[in-house]
Design an enzyme around this catalytic site. Structure first.
Site, PDB file in Angstrom:
ATOM      1  N   ARG A 179      16.283 -34.425  71.187  1.00 43.79           N
ATOM      2  CA  ARG A 179      14.880 -34.481  71.613  1.00 43.79           C
ATOM      3  C   ARG A 179      14.542 -35.773  72.358  1.00 43.79           C
ATOM      4  NH1 ARG A 179      14.668 -34.994  65.993  1.00 43.79           N
ATOM      5  NH2 ARG A 179      13.898 -37.012  65.227  1.00 43.79           N
ATOM      6  N   SER A 180      15.400 -36.798  72.228  1.00 46.04           N
ATOM      7  CA  SER A 180      15.168 -38.072  72.917  1.00 46.04           C
ATOM      8  C   SER A 180      16.064 -38.266  74.134  1.00 46.04           C
ATOM      9  CB  SER A 180      15.383 -39.241  71.948  1.00 46.04           C
ATOM     10  OG  SER A 180      14.479 -39.178  70.867  1.00 46.04           O
ATOM     11  N   ARG A 237      31.116 -45.348  53.345  1.00 46.77           N
ATOM     12  CA  ARG A 237      31.201 -46.597  52.591  1.00 46.77           C
ATOM     13  C   ARG A 237      32.266 -46.573  51.502  1.00 46.77           C
ATOM     14  NH1 ARG A 237      24.722 -47.151  51.748  1.00 46.77           N
ATOM     15  NH2 ARG A 237      24.197 -47.966  53.814  1.00 46.77           N
ATOM     16  N   CYS A 249      20.868 -50.983  51.266  1.00 45.89           N
ATOM     17  CA  CYS A 249      19.935 -52.112  51.349  1.00 45.89           C
ATOM     18  C   CYS A 249      19.650 -52.740  49.985  1.00 45.89           C
ATOM     19  CB  CYS A 249      18.630 -51.661  52.007  1.00 45.89           C
ATOM     20  SG  CYS A 249      17.889 -50.196  51.276  1.00 45.89           S
ATOM     21  N   SER A 286       9.687 -49.239  53.816  1.00 36.57           N
ATOM     22  CA  SER A 286      10.456 -49.223  55.066  1.00 36.57           C
ATOM     23  C   SER A 286      11.888 -48.777  54.840  1.00 36.57           C
ATOM     24  CB  SER A 286      10.442 -50.599  55.739  1.00 36.57           C
ATOM     25  OG  SER A 286      10.963 -51.584  54.877  1.00 36.57           O
ATOM     26  N   GLU A 292      20.161 -43.232  45.293  1.00 37.50           N
ATOM     27  CA  GLU A 292      20.136 -44.696  45.378  1.00 37.50           C
ATOM     28  C   GLU A 292      20.843 -45.352  44.201  1.00 37.50           C
ATOM     29  OE1 GLU A 292      18.467 -47.880  47.915  1.00 37.50           O
ATOM     30  OE2 GLU A 292      18.874 -45.744  48.125  1.00 37.50           O
ATOM     31  N   ARG A 306      10.530 -46.738  44.208  1.00 38.55           N
ATOM     32  CA  ARG A 306       9.869 -47.001  45.480  1.00 38.55           C
ATOM     33  C   ARG A 306       8.451 -47.496  45.201  1.00 38.55           C
ATOM     34  NH1 ARG A 306      12.758 -47.459  49.751  1.00 38.55           N
ATOM     35  NH2 ARG A 306      13.547 -45.330  49.765  1.00 38.55           N
ATOM     36  N   HIS A 353      13.003 -55.780  49.238  1.00 38.66           N
ATOM     37  CA  HIS A 353      13.386 -55.158  47.968  1.00 38.66           C
ATOM     38  C   HIS A 353      13.470 -56.232  46.882  1.00 38.66           C
ATOM     39  CE1 HIS A 353      13.888 -51.503  50.007  1.00 38.66           C
ATOM     40  NE2 HIS A 353      15.189 -51.332  49.940  1.00 38.66           N
ATOM     41  N   ASN A 395      14.993 -55.770  53.350  1.00 38.31           N
ATOM     42  CA  ASN A 395      15.803 -54.558  53.337  1.00 38.31           C
ATOM     43  C   ASN A 395      16.201 -54.026  54.706  1.00 38.31           C
ATOM     44  OD1 ASN A 395      12.811 -54.023  52.966  1.00 38.31           O
ATOM     45  ND2 ASN A 395      13.483 -51.986  53.607  1.00 38.31           N
ATOM     46  N   THR A 396      15.417 -54.277  55.762  1.00 35.85           N
ATOM     47  CA  THR A 396      15.834 -53.780  57.081  1.00 35.85           C
ATOM     48  C   THR A 396      16.492 -54.852  57.939  1.00 35.85           C
ATOM     49  OG1 THR A 396      13.671 -54.159  58.127  1.00 35.85           O
ATOM     50  CG2 THR A 396      14.058 -51.997  57.104  1.00 35.85           C
TER      51      THR A 396
END
Length: 376
Positions: A39-40, A113, A155, A185, A208, A241, A248, A336-337
């Site tokens: 779509r992008s 990972r 994260c 986020s 998580e 959350r 975090h 975290n980001t």
């Protein structure tokens, strides 16, 4: 160091945007290629992306045409260095195709990972695990010069292992309990609906807790030849959350194999500077001067006040005190980001550059048979 051309997979998402922010004017890397979903693709980035960060979208990036996110359909030559910010299900298909095309895929995804021959790396913790890339089938297929995949952790695991590594080295870890308060986020965009998170705590983040428990064992494990010997410790995690934008926060209780005093723990954190020895006189642009910072205030760390320490790349610890169930307990905070996603992958790339593992990647052409299996 000569600036290398890099691309970003999943460029329109939150982590992709953070990659753009951190790579803009980076002294070693230059963004020349962006890719996203169907779509992008074909649009300019400015048309395709709803920019959500607190710095302006660079004009040059806004004017770039978004490429398809499969190597066989991309126009022109692929950049040999790909930062990947993909959902796990998509990454599981696409990342091996880019590695087979001769790219160094530096991934933020969880897809590979825990695969045996894929390094899961936080440079201050286990940079030596990067040697695993030499065992990957894509790498070996071209005389040790082919593509490969390197991952950074979840994260919530990154800030935790930064705080744990100097303690594990000095005292050993027998068991660990951690309860997280994770920013919205971390769920991406649009993420958690406002009516679900405002004034609320959601005590569940899919997969998580399992990721944290597994990844800590690999990150703090020992490289033994071509395999990782996992950390011999019990790890239990609760993940929540909360209505915080970025940062975090994690409450940790720990039992050591050897007794430690408060002064010894604080010394372990303050003296923790592993990259100074690793890189010697080289400077890593993204690395924090002090990867773990202790704040002695009774009510710190806090996301609003402490998440940008070390330009968002440091972990902040505080509230160190004795634990009545285990030995000691403390709080750790990380962005975290930045530290937990794009910045972590970027620091991995800088270390790979110093090690010469971004040089002379051997395949320029688009692959004919792109899918190559990794060792399970």
């Amino acid at each position: 160091m000569e600036r290398r051309k890099v691309g970003i997979l999943g460029a329109t998402g939150m982590v992709g945007q953070r990659f753009i922010q951190l790579l803009n004017n980076h002294p070693w890397f230059e963004i020349t290629w962006l890719a996203a979903s169907d779509r992008s693709a074909g649009k300019t980035f400015g048309e395709a992306c709803r920019w959500k960060l607190d710095t302006p979208l660079p004009k040059k990036i806004a004017e770039m045409t978004v490429q398809p996110n499969v190597p066989e359909l991309c126009e022109g030559e692929l950049p040999k260095i790909i930062f990947a910010a993909l959902d796990a299900d998509i990454a599981r298909d696409l990342e091996p195709r880019f590695a087979a095309a001769g790219c160094a895929v530096i991934s933020n995804s969880s897809a590979f990972r825990m695969v045996a021959d894929v390094p899961l790396v936080v440079p201050e913790v286990n940079a030596d695990h990067l040697d695993l890339i030499e065992t990957q089938s894509w790498r070996k297929a071209y005389g040790g010069k082919g593509g490969y995949i390197v991952t950074n952790p979840n994260c919530s695991a990154i800030g935790l292992v930064l705080a744990l590594k100097p303690l594990e080295e000095r005292f050993g870890i027998e068991s660990l309990f951690v309860s997280t308060m994770q920013a919205v986020s971390g769920a991406g965009y649009p993420g958690v609906a406002s009516l679900d998170i405002l004034g609320n705590v959601v005590p569940f983040i899919k997969n998580e807790e399992e990721k944290m428990q597994e990844e800590v064992g690999k990150l703090l494990g020992r490289l033994d030849g071509n395999r990782i010997e996992m950390l011999d410790a019990k790890v239990s995690a609760h993940c929540n959350r909360v209505a915080v934008e970025d940062g975090h926060t994690e409450c940790v209780s720990i039992k050591f194999k050897r007794k430690a005093t408060r002064e010894e723990i604080l010394a372990a954190w303050s003296e923790f500077a592993p990259l100074r020895h690793f890189v010697q006189d080289q400077h890593l642009p993204t690395a924090p001067e002090q990867p773990v910072e202790y704040d002695a205030a009774v009510d710190r760390p806090q996301p609003r006040l402490d998440r940008m320490r070390g330009r968002g790349m440091a972990a902040t610890v505080g509230r160190l005190r004795e634990c009545t169930l285990l030995d000691w307990k403390f709080v750790v905070l990380s962005h975290n980001t930045i530290r937990g996603a794009a910045g972590a992958a970027l620091l991995n790339a800088e270390v790979l550059a110093l090690l010469g593992k971004l040089d002379k990647l051997g395949v320029n052409a688009k692959p004919v048979a792109a899918q190559v299996a990794v060792t399970a």
